[in-house]
Design a protein around this motif. Structure first.
Motif, PDB file in Angstrom:
ATOM      1  N   THR A 191       0.849  -1.186   0.000  1.00  0.00           N
ATOM      2  CA  THR A 191       0.000   0.000   0.000  1.00  0.00           C
ATOM      3  C   THR A 191       0.885   1.236   0.000  1.00  0.00           C
ATOM      4  OG1 THR A 191      -1.779  -1.144   1.153  1.00  0.00           O
ATOM      5  CG2 THR A 191      -1.816   1.258   1.195  1.00  0.00           C
ATOM      6  N   VAL A 192       0.717   2.082  -1.034  1.00  0.00           N
ATOM      7  CA  VAL A 192       1.536   3.276  -1.210  1.00  0.00           C
ATOM      8  C   VAL A 192       0.759   4.502  -0.750  1.00  0.00           C
ATOM      9  CG1 VAL A 192       2.784   4.719  -2.868  1.00  0.00           C
ATOM     10  CG2 VAL A 192       2.732   2.228  -3.164  1.00  0.00           C
ATOM     11  N   GLY A 193       1.368   5.320   0.089  1.00  0.00           N
ATOM     12  CA  GLY A 193       0.764   6.559   0.551  1.00  0.00           C
ATOM     13  C   GLY A 193       1.320   7.755  -0.197  1.00  0.00           C
ATOM     14  N   PRO A 194       0.696   8.927  -0.065  1.00  0.00           N
ATOM     15  CA  PRO A 194       1.171  10.142  -0.742  1.00  0.00           C
ATOM     16  C   PRO A 194       2.594  10.513  -0.336  1.00  0.00           C
ATOM     17  CG  PRO A 194      -1.052  10.447   0.096  1.00  0.00           C
ATOM     18  CD  PRO A 194      -0.558   9.161   0.679  1.00  0.00           C
ATOM     19  N   ALA A 195       3.208  11.379  -1.130  1.00  0.00           N
ATOM     20  CA  ALA A 195       4.595  11.794  -0.899  1.00  0.00           C
ATOM     21  C   ALA A 195       4.754  12.486   0.444  1.00  0.00           C
ATOM     22  CB  ALA A 195       5.053  12.728  -2.012  1.00  0.00           C
ATOM     23  N   VAL A 196       5.852  12.207   1.101  1.00  0.00           N
ATOM     24  CA  VAL A 196       6.261  12.913   2.310  1.00  0.00           C
ATOM     25  C   VAL A 196       7.750  13.231   2.174  1.00  0.00           C
ATOM     26  CG1 VAL A 196       4.554  11.789   3.791  1.00  0.00           C
ATOM     27  CG2 VAL A 196       6.825  10.769   3.539  1.00  0.00           C
ATOM     28  N   LEU A 197       8.214  14.225   2.904  1.00  0.00           N
ATOM     29  CA  LEU A 197       9.647  14.517   2.970  1.00  0.00           C
ATOM     30  C   LEU A 197      10.240  13.553   3.982  1.00  0.00           C
ATOM     31  CD1 LEU A 197       9.477  18.429   2.981  1.00  0.00           C
ATOM     32  CD2 LEU A 197       9.778  16.895   1.024  1.00  0.00           C
ATOM     33  N   SER A 198      10.809  12.469   3.501  1.00  0.00           N
ATOM     34  CA  SER A 198      11.167  11.364   4.389  1.00  0.00           C
ATOM     35  C   SER A 198      12.497  11.548   5.096  1.00  0.00           C
ATOM     36  CB  SER A 198      11.211  10.065   3.581  1.00  0.00           C
ATOM     37  OG  SER A 198      12.200  10.142   2.574  1.00  0.00           O
ATOM     38  N   PHE A 199      13.251  12.570   4.742  1.00  0.00           N
ATOM     39  CA  PHE A 199      14.564  12.760   5.349  1.00  0.00           C
ATOM     40  C   PHE A 199      14.448  13.596   6.631  1.00  0.00           C
ATOM     41  CE2 PHE A 199      13.790  16.161   2.325  1.00  0.00           C
ATOM     42  CZ  PHE A 199      14.124  17.298   3.039  1.00  0.00           C
ATOM     43  N   ASN A 200      15.436  13.466   7.484  1.00  0.00           N
ATOM     44  CA  ASN A 200      15.539  14.330   8.652  1.00  0.00           C
ATOM     45  C   ASN A 200      16.224  15.635   8.252  1.00  0.00           C
ATOM     46  OD1 ASN A 200      14.381  12.479  10.491  1.00  0.00           O
ATOM     47  ND2 ASN A 200      16.346  11.413  10.701  1.00  0.00           N
ATOM     48  N   ALA A 201      15.614  16.764   8.597  1.00  0.00           N
ATOM     49  CA  ALA A 201      16.159  18.056   8.204  1.00  0.00           C
ATOM     50  C   ALA A 201      17.588  18.209   8.709  1.00  0.00           C
ATOM     51  CB  ALA A 201      15.286  19.179   8.763  1.00  0.00           C
ATOM     52  N   VAL A 202      18.461  18.770   7.863  1.00  0.00           N
ATOM     53  CA  VAL A 202      19.827  19.036   8.303  1.00  0.00           C
ATOM     54  C   VAL A 202      19.831  20.326   9.127  1.00  0.00           C
ATOM     55  CG1 VAL A 202      20.851  17.856   6.329  1.00  0.00           C
ATOM     56  CG2 VAL A 202      20.439  20.308   6.214  1.00  0.00           C
ATOM     57  N   ALA A 203      20.750  20.392  10.035  1.00  0.00           N
ATOM     58  CA  ALA A 203      20.848  21.562  10.904  1.00  0.00           C
ATOM     59  C   ALA A 203      21.517  22.720  10.167  1.00  0.00           C
ATOM     60  CB  ALA A 203      21.653  21.214  12.151  1.00  0.00           C
ATOM     61  N   LYS A 204      21.249  23.927  10.611  1.00  0.00           N
ATOM     62  CA  LYS A 204      21.992  25.083  10.108  1.00  0.00           C
ATOM     63  C   LYS A 204      23.479  24.866  10.404  1.00  0.00           C
ATOM     64  CE  LYS A 204      19.238  27.961  12.439  1.00  0.00           C
ATOM     65  NZ  LYS A 204      17.937  27.294  12.671  1.00  0.00           N
ATOM     66  N   SER A 205      24.340  25.397   9.519  1.00  0.00           N
ATOM     67  CA  SER A 205      25.759  25.070   9.628  1.00  0.00           C
ATOM     68  C   SER A 205      26.617  26.197   9.080  1.00  0.00           C
ATOM     69  CB  SER A 205      26.061  23.780   8.844  1.00  0.00           C
ATOM     70  OG  SER A 205      27.451  23.536   8.797  1.00  0.00           O
ATOM     71  N   LEU A 206      27.785  26.362   9.677  1.00  0.00           N
ATOM     72  CA  LEU A 206      28.807  27.286   9.184  1.00  0.00           C
ATOM     73  C   LEU A 206      30.053  26.526   8.738  1.00  0.00           C
ATOM     74  CD1 LEU A 206      28.437  30.063  11.913  1.00  0.00           C
ATOM     75  CD2 LEU A 206      27.652  30.177   9.542  1.00  0.00           C
ATOM     76  N   ALA A 207      29.918  25.205   8.534  1.00  0.00           N
ATOM     77  CA  ALA A 207      31.048  24.364   8.135  1.00  0.00           C
ATOM     78  C   ALA A 207      31.381  24.591   6.662  1.00  0.00           C
ATOM     79  CB  ALA A 207      30.726  22.898   8.392  1.00  0.00           C
ATOM     80  N   ASP A 208      32.558  24.159   6.260  1.00  0.00           N
ATOM     81  CA  ASP A 208      33.031  24.381   4.892  1.00  0.00           C
ATOM     82  C   ASP A 208      32.820  23.144   4.015  1.00  0.00           C
ATOM     83  OD1 ASP A 208      34.126  25.981   2.895  1.00  0.00           O
ATOM     84  OD2 ASP A 208      36.165  25.274   3.263  1.00  0.00           O
ATOM     85  N   ILE A 209      31.634  22.575   4.078  1.00  0.00           N
ATOM     86  CA  ILE A 209      31.274  21.443   3.231  1.00  0.00           C
ATOM     87  C   ILE A 209      29.811  21.574   2.833  1.00  0.00           C
ATOM     88  CG2 ILE A 209      32.944  19.828   4.257  1.00  0.00           C
ATOM     89  CD1 ILE A 209      30.558  18.591   5.793  1.00  0.00           C
ATOM     90  N   VAL A 210      29.433  20.797   1.829  1.00  0.00           N
ATOM     91  CA  VAL A 210      28.023  20.646   1.482  1.00  0.00           C
ATOM     92  C   VAL A 210      27.448  19.562   2.375  1.00  0.00           C
ATOM     93  CG1 VAL A 210      26.388  19.961  -0.302  1.00  0.00           C
ATOM     94  CG2 VAL A 210      28.348  21.375  -0.896  1.00  0.00           C
ATOM     95  N   THR A 211      26.466  19.939   3.175  1.00  0.00           N
ATOM     96  CA  THR A 211      25.845  19.010   4.111  1.00  0.00           C
ATOM     97  C   THR A 211      24.482  18.589   3.589  1.00  0.00           C
ATOM     98  OG1 THR A 211      26.950  20.143   5.946  1.00  0.00           O
ATOM     99  CG2 THR A 211      25.136  18.660   6.501  1.00  0.00           C
ATOM    100  N   VAL A 212      24.216  17.285   3.578  1.00  0.00           N
ATOM    101  CA  VAL A 212      22.926  16.743   3.157  1.00  0.00           C
ATOM    102  C   VAL A 212      22.458  15.754   4.214  1.00  0.00           C
ATOM    103  CG1 VAL A 212      23.303  17.086   0.689  1.00  0.00           C
ATOM    104  CG2 VAL A 212      24.090  14.980   1.775  1.00  0.00           C
ATOM    105  N   PRO A 213      21.212  15.306   4.165  1.00  0.00           N
ATOM    106  CA  PRO A 213      20.720  14.402   5.208  1.00  0.00           C
ATOM    107  C   PRO A 213      21.438  13.057   5.202  1.00  0.00           C
ATOM    108  CG  PRO A 213      18.895  15.394   3.990  1.00  0.00           C
ATOM    109  CD  PRO A 213      20.150  15.709   3.236  1.00  0.00           C
TER     110      PRO A 213
END
Length: 825
Positions: free
Chosen positions: A154-176
């Motif tokens: 059974t498939v349900g509607p789309a949800v944002l399934s990732f955990n939000a990344v925190a705000k950051s001042l680091a020198d990298i690209v941060t993703v979930p």
């Protein structure tokens, strides 16, 4: 019996577990030589329901029962749109040869590895919980009979399934967690086989065959597997067409610009490098073995720079105001510059847009004396006042070849010694910029065409409305400056889907983009709006206009800002990118920010409603420093309409700001943001772009960068009008207050999450995906902005892999989900 396997190397709540028990009780129940009657009488009804017709038997020549064996299709399960689903077929008893999976009900999906026990599929887009049936079949070695077992997902509607990344001042690209970032295409990367690798020390030359700087808006154009021709559906091999908006000049040269760029004349080699680092790239990229890379030697690779010859098409072609020493007939020009947002069209071309082009031009301190009053009015309105020095001082170069006009063209001062029509100097060169430029990414031999029917502004994108057979093509654009306008172009010809695969793509552009009506938006206080046609001879757009004496339609298209002024269009808080909701046709517009100087407390209106202070340390920031996103719905959901309704979908703000009058979208730590800029809806070729399409929002922020580097958020928006009317109280710098009525969209809540934070000093801008949505391409622009060779303020993209050295470079990254699913869902 096969052991249960889980997708992605671990359990997530979106995976479907197809058999969670070991079923050891069946090994004691089902033994060899059970008769069919014994087997069925010995198994409860619930077990039979789970395994369907998986328990079969036949008789041999002696009429003895021969057991076909048993299989399992797993327990029923649930998931949501865009998630990877693993189907695990199991052998419980017996021996089987050929096996397969097939779908028996529900919205059709594509089964991967359907001829093996372990098949998978991407959960389709659905509006409500929807069951999908699947059958596992296997042929018994003992009897040759096919045994089957069924399961339901059974498939349900789309949800944002990732955990939000925190705000950051680091020198990298941060993703979930669960996502991987691959650096794909960096500033300076070579684009031809004989061009050496980029040294990244300021000594590199020949940017006409290298990736430009400041990667920006981009689009994926599929190639066939052989890499020889267009194939829109290919997810593994294609072309990325992308803009290179500007430069970080201090990192381009060994010791920064000579004399910090103030010494004139500028060195020719430095100026040439800076010019060539602007423009557009077309680069072939490919995924092999799960890894993305670009093809340095591809025949499709191309740079379009400010020196590339271009054609003018449409009503302005050949107009007297387009004539220069380079093109006395006013039909050709050189190049494109400050390319920021973009557009695409179904016939397969790339629309690049010229934004802050005015600042590149020099005018002498006495130039007004050689200009007419109308010329002076137009130059001032477009931001090239008398005495303008010109960014980077390119006009000051004295070239080694005295006949070379590459640098002279950036000085638009009138030369009184040349003919009055402008054919002997470059007094009209500025009129060559501010256009939508159409490029064919599949044919590097074709000159780009500037589509003048769409008007000349600080063009921030050219995004289409819905494509409907028999309905005219529409293109939406913001004019990226504080207090400017939103425009719509309506083609003269109605869309014919047969044109989508035409061989001569630029000829199709001629058909739809060279004739039509340019309109400007006026937003009313009651939540309605109108599109005002910019047509010479209508209303104030005549030679008698007190704003500007228009001469003809070409004059209107060269000066649409002045035409919009005369018509009373609504000034906006820096209108930038537009995006189209593919299913509803609604248009989303980012309004990046505004300040108290240009829009004071008493200058708000319903569409630009906020005036407040968001202090950055001890510095006050009055106005609308965090911006907002407006959306509009055309009357009748018809993009040809000249009326619409609107609301403010989303307001940027820190989560600590007043929720009653500032943080009107009730943002929290997972989704607060400032200064929306890039905006893009997921492609309708995959589940993230269907039913309730995923919206990507990118920021270009100064007000919030003491808290976090720039970011990208994912959203599942609603519809225009899903919130309601609201009256807020604004506050000015002296403590004065004023109320303002507006229309606010529904609070986004968990339907808005921070997906990415960039490295130091960057802007995140430009986003697209492969057609299947399983790779997301994102551009990281000007990391380390403000630094230089002796003060390197970012080491990205080297820092992405732990290397804390080297000059920063703009670059394209590919983001993939570790389990292979659709990015964001």
């Amino acid at each position: 019996m096969q052991d249960l396997e889980l997708s992605g190397g671990g359990y997530t709540d979106g995976d479907v577990d197809t058999n969670l028990s070991a079923n050891t009780h069946l090994s004691t129940l089902i033994e060899s030589r059970y008769s069919r009657r014994q087997a069925i009488s010995g198994i409860g009804a619930a077990t039979a329901a789970v395994f369907g017709s998986s328990l079969l038997a036949a008789c041999d020549e002696d009429n003895e029962v021969v057991d076909d064996g048993t299989i399992g299709a797993g327990q029923n399960g649930t998931t949501t749109t865009g998630r990877i689903v693993q189907l695990i077929g199991q052998t419980l008893t017996g021996s089987f040869g050929q096996v397969s999976w097939e779908q028996t009900s529900g919205p059709p999906v594509t089964l991967t590895n359907a001829g093996t026990p372990n098949a998978s599929f991407i959960a389709p887009a659905v509006a409500a919980a929807t069951p999908l049936g699947f059958r596992f079949s296997a042929r018994s070695v003992a009897t040759g009979q096919v045994v089957t077992a069924d399961t339901t997902v059974t498939v349900g509607p789309a949800v944002l399934s990732f955990n939000a990344v925190a705000k950051s001042l680091a020198d990298i690209v941060t993703v979930p967690a669960g996502y991987t970032v691959t650096v794909l295409y960096r500033g300076g990367d070579p684009l031809a086989a004989n061009v050496p690798a980029f040294a990244n020390d300021g000594t590199d030359t020949n940017f006409a065959q290298r990736a430009g700087d400041h990667h920006d808006g981009m689009y994926w154009y599929g190639l066939n597997a052989a890499g020889t021709a267009r194939e829109d559906s290919n997810n593994e091999r294609g072309l990325l067409a992308m803009n290179h908006e500007n430069i970080t000049e201090n990192y381009l040269h060994p010791n920064g610009q000579t004399g910090n760029g103030t010494t004139v004349p500028r060195p020719e080699a430095e100026a040439l490098k800076e010019i060539e680092a602007h423009g557009v790239s077309v680069v072939e990229v490919r995924r092999q073995g799960g890894t993305w890379s670009y093809n340095q030697a591809s025949a499709f690779n191309r740079r379009i720079t400010p020196n590339t010859v271009v054609e003018f098409n449409g009503p302005v072609r050949g107009n007297a105001q387009m004539r220069t020493a380079f093109s006395p007939g006013g039909t050709q020009g050189r190049g494109t510059i400050n390319n920021c947002a973009f557009g695409f069209v179904l016939w397969g071309t790339f629309l690049t847009c010229e934004e802050n082009w005015a600042g590149y031009f020099r005018r002498s301190a006495t130039d007004n004396a050689n200009r007419s009053a109308r010329e002076i009015t137009a130059l001032n309105r477009y931001g090239i006042p008398q005495g303008a020095s010109g960014s980077y001082g390119w006009a000051s170069v004295t070239p080694a070849d005295a006949t070379n006009t590459t640098y002279r063209r950036w000085n638009i001062s009138v030369d009184p010694a040349t003919p009055a029509g402008g054919t002997g100097d470059y007094r009209n060169e500025h009129n060559h910029f501010g256009w939508t430029v159409e490029c064919d990414p599949y044919d590097p031999t074709r000159a780009p065409r500037k589509r003048t029917a769409l008007g000349r502004i600080n063009r921030e994108g050219a995004w289409h409305g819905q494509w409907v057979a028999g309905r005219k093509v529409t293109i939406y654009s913001g004019d990226d400056a504080r207090g400017e306008y939103l425009y719509k172009f309506i083609s003269a010809n109605a869309w014919n889907p047969a044109d989508a695969q035409a061989a001569d793509r630029l000829a199709i552009g001629d058909k739809y983009l060279d004739n039509g009506t340019l309109c400007v938006a006026k937003f009313n206080a009651d939540g309605t709006g109108v599109w005002l046609p910019l047509v010479f001879g209508q209303g104030p757009l005549t030679a008698a206009s007190p704003v500007f004496p228009f001469q003809d339609q070409a004059d209107v298209l060269i000066h649409p800002r002045l035409a919009a002024d005369a018509l009373g269009a609504t000034r906006m808080d820096r209108p930038e990118w537009t995006a189209t909701h593919y299913l509803t046709g609604e248009i989303y517009l980012t309004l990046t920010n505004n300040n108290a100087t240009l829009r004071p407390l008493n200058g708000t209106d319903a569409a630009n409603p906020r005036h407040y202070n968001d202090p950055r340390g001890a510095t006050n920031q009055f106005g609308n420093p965090n911006g907002h996103i407006l959306r509009l719905r055309e009357t009748g959901d018809n993009s040809e309409s000249l009326t619409f309704t609107w609301d403010n979908y989303l307001f940027g703000a820190g989560s600590d700001l007043n929720a009653t009058n500032i943080n009107l979208s009730s943002l929290d730590a997972t989704n607060d943001f400032s200064s929306p800029d890039g905006i893009w809806f997921a492609r309708p070729t995959n589940p993230s772009g269907l039913i309730n399409p995923l919206l990507w929002i990118q920021t270009d922020d100064g007000a919030f960068t003491d808290v976090t580097n720039n970011q990208m958020l994912a959203a599942l928006p609603g519809r225009t009008g899903d919130g309601g009317a609201r009256t807020i109280t604004n506050t000015g710098s002296g403590g004065a207050t004023a109320t303002q009525a507006t229309f606010v969209g529904a609070v986004p809540g968990v339907k808005l999450k921070r997906f990415m934070v960039g490295p130091k000093g960057c802007e995140i801008t430009g986003v697209d995906s492969t057609p299947d949505g399983r790779t997301l391409f994102v551009n990281i622009q000007h990391p380390g902005e403000g630094g230089g060779p002796t003060n390197i303020t970012s080491n990205w993209p080297q820092s992405q892999t732990g290397q804390a050295s080297g000059r920063p470079r703009s670059a394209t990254v590919a983001v993939t989900k570790d389990d292979g699913g659709v990015v964001g869902l």
